[in-house]
Design a protein around this motif. Structure first.
Motif, PDB file in Angstrom:
ATOM      1  N   GLN A  53     -25.645  18.261  47.887  1.00 13.79           N
ATOM      2  CA  GLN A  53     -24.944  17.191  47.363  1.00 13.79           C
ATOM      3  C   GLN A  53     -23.353  17.406  47.258  1.00 13.79           C
ATOM      4  N   ALA A  54     -23.168  18.686  46.662  1.00 17.75           N
ATOM      5  CA  ALA A  54     -21.891  19.134  46.574  1.00 17.75           C
ATOM      6  C   ALA A  54     -21.150  19.116  47.842  1.00 17.75           C
ATOM      7  N   TYR A  55     -21.736  19.832  48.678  1.00 20.48           N
ATOM      8  CA  TYR A  55     -21.239  20.002  49.914  1.00 20.48           C
ATOM      9  C   TYR A  55     -20.761  18.583  50.838  1.00 20.48           C
ATOM     10  N   ASN A  56     -21.762  17.796  50.707  1.00 16.25           N
ATOM     11  CA  ASN A  56     -21.688  16.338  51.276  1.00 16.25           C
ATOM     12  C   ASN A  56     -20.575  15.831  50.803  1.00 16.25           C
ATOM     13  N   VAL A  78     -20.533  26.462  46.546  1.00 19.58           N
ATOM     14  CA  VAL A  78     -20.734  27.956  46.913  1.00 19.58           C
ATOM     15  C   VAL A  78     -20.747  28.605  45.652  1.00 19.58           C
ATOM     16  N   LYS A  79     -20.457  27.735  44.404  1.00 20.10           N
ATOM     17  CA  LYS A  79     -20.933  28.434  43.127  1.00 20.10           C
ATOM     18  C   LYS A  79     -22.396  28.591  42.745  1.00 20.10           C
ATOM     19  N   ALA A  87     -20.258  25.813  53.500  1.00 19.15           N
ATOM     20  CA  ALA A  87     -19.435  25.444  52.605  1.00 19.15           C
ATOM     21  C   ALA A  87     -18.412  26.271  52.401  1.00 19.15           C
ATOM     22  N   TRP A  88     -18.519  27.886  52.294  1.00 16.77           N
ATOM     23  CA  TRP A  88     -17.034  28.657  52.494  1.00 16.77           C
ATOM     24  C   TRP A  88     -16.311  28.076  53.590  1.00 16.77           C
TER      25      TRP A  88
END
Length: 365
Positions: A53-56, A78-79, A87-88
């Motif tokens: 979700q954070a990546y999107n 990445v956290k 993501a990186w």
């Protein structure tokens, strides 16, 4: 009374024990491992979902060019999942787009520490180039070649680096290797042509530019380079033809207008030169070189006031433009403005213009 209380306590304790046994039944070691693996899977699924979700969200911000917000979202991803390679990677891309080069370098390095990732090596090299750390970029391109010795791109990029450093011998060698691996790579032929031109191999340069054009006739800058090579070879008509093809390929290619104008200027066709310089300025009114060149053309036509205005404009854009000071000084001399001429020659001389120094010494001291 005391007996009842004692019995009551016993009953409550017994019920409590029964309850405990119902909630935590006796498990075999195998059953415990199975239970823990299920819990771990549930945790992994939840972690996977949150990081995705954070990546999107980061991708959505990046598409809107909201790079700071994208960076924060990718950092969250990445956290949550430190092994989330994409993501990186996109974190590094967003940091690069936001000109946070040191941070981008660290992000791509985080990937490379985890795995041999060619895309990350290419991007880290690109970041090094942006930071003008050319040798670090070479190290990454060399690392790529250890894994992919038949990859033409690292050789091409290293050729560009050696060209920037003025090391034309090694640049030529790198471009040769790139072309050997990919003989239809138009950009490599173009850049090898420019390297040959710097080595005064004009015929070799022309051959490379023409080869690049035969592969991809839509590259306007190659026509421009071909025009410059033909000019150096004293083929002025051929240069005009090449610049004209560059302009027809890209009508907004202002440099080709300027360069074609210099050929008209050299041939004494001052009105055509003015037309080309004016076209260049219409496309890019901050290109001081075109104002300077048009000023020369006006001076040749004895339209001194127009010439002075163009030199003024060139110097307004670039206050350290020594050639414009020199040319304005020459024009002022033609207008019998000796003090003005001497001031301009003096300014040009302080900026390293040797001809202006000679004029100043001859006319002003």
């Amino acid at each position: 009374m005391t007996g009842r209380l004692f019995l009551t306590h016993i009953i409550v304790l017994f019920v409590s024990l029964l309850s405990a046994q119902e909630n935590e039944p006796f498990l075999t070691p195998e059953e415990i491992r199975y239970r823990d693996s299920i819990a771990a899977l549930n945790m992994d699924a939840r972690t996977l979902k949150e990081s995705q979700q954070a990546y999107n969200t980061g991708l959505s911000f990046f598409d809107k060019k909201q790079y700071s917000e994208a960076i924060k979202s990718f950092q969250d991803a990445v956290k949550i999942r430190p092994d989330f390679i994409m993501a990186w990677y996109n974190l590094g891309i967003a940091q690069y787009a936001n000109k946070m080069y040191k941070d981008a370098y660290k992000s791509f390095s985080a990937i490379i520490e985890k795995e041999n990732n060619i895309k990350a090596l290419f991007k880290r090299a690109e970041v090094s180039l942006a930071m003008n750390d050319l040798e670090k970029a070479v190290e990454d391109y060399t690392e790529i070649l250890f894994s992919q010795p038949d990859n033409y791109k690292p050789y091409y990029e290293m050729g560009g680096i050696r060209f920037r450093q003025g090391n034309y011998k090694d640049a030529l060698e790198s471009f040769n290797k790139s072309i050997l691996l990919k003989d239809d790579y138009a950009q490599a032929y173009n850049d090898r042509g420019s390297t040959r031109l710097m080595n005064n191999d004009v015929k070799g340069a022309i051959a490379d530019y023409e080869k690049a054009i035969s592969i991809n006739p839509r590259l306007a800058y190659v026509y421009n380079n071909l025009g410059s090579a033909k000019k150096k070879n004293k083929d002025l008509n051929g240069a005009i033809e090449a610049y004209s093809k560059g302009i027809s390929t890209d009508p907004d290619y202002f440099i080709a207008y300027n360069n074609r104008g210099t050929i008209h200027l050299e041939k004494g066709d001052y009105k055509k030169a003015i037309d080309d310089f004016s076209s260049c300025i219409r496309i890019n009114d901050k290109y001081e070189i075109a104002y300077n060149n048009r000023g020369i053309a006006y001076q040749k036509l004895k339209e001194y006031d127009k010439a002075i205005k163009d030199f003024d404009m060139a110097l307004q854009i670039n206050q350290k433009y020594a050639t414009a000071f020199l040319n304005r000084g020459n024009t002022k001399e033609l207008l019998f403005d000796e003090n003005g001429a001497c001031k301009d020659w003096s300014a040009a001389g302080k900026l390293g213009e040797k001809t202006a120094v000679k004029f100043y010494q001859a006319e002003c001291e």
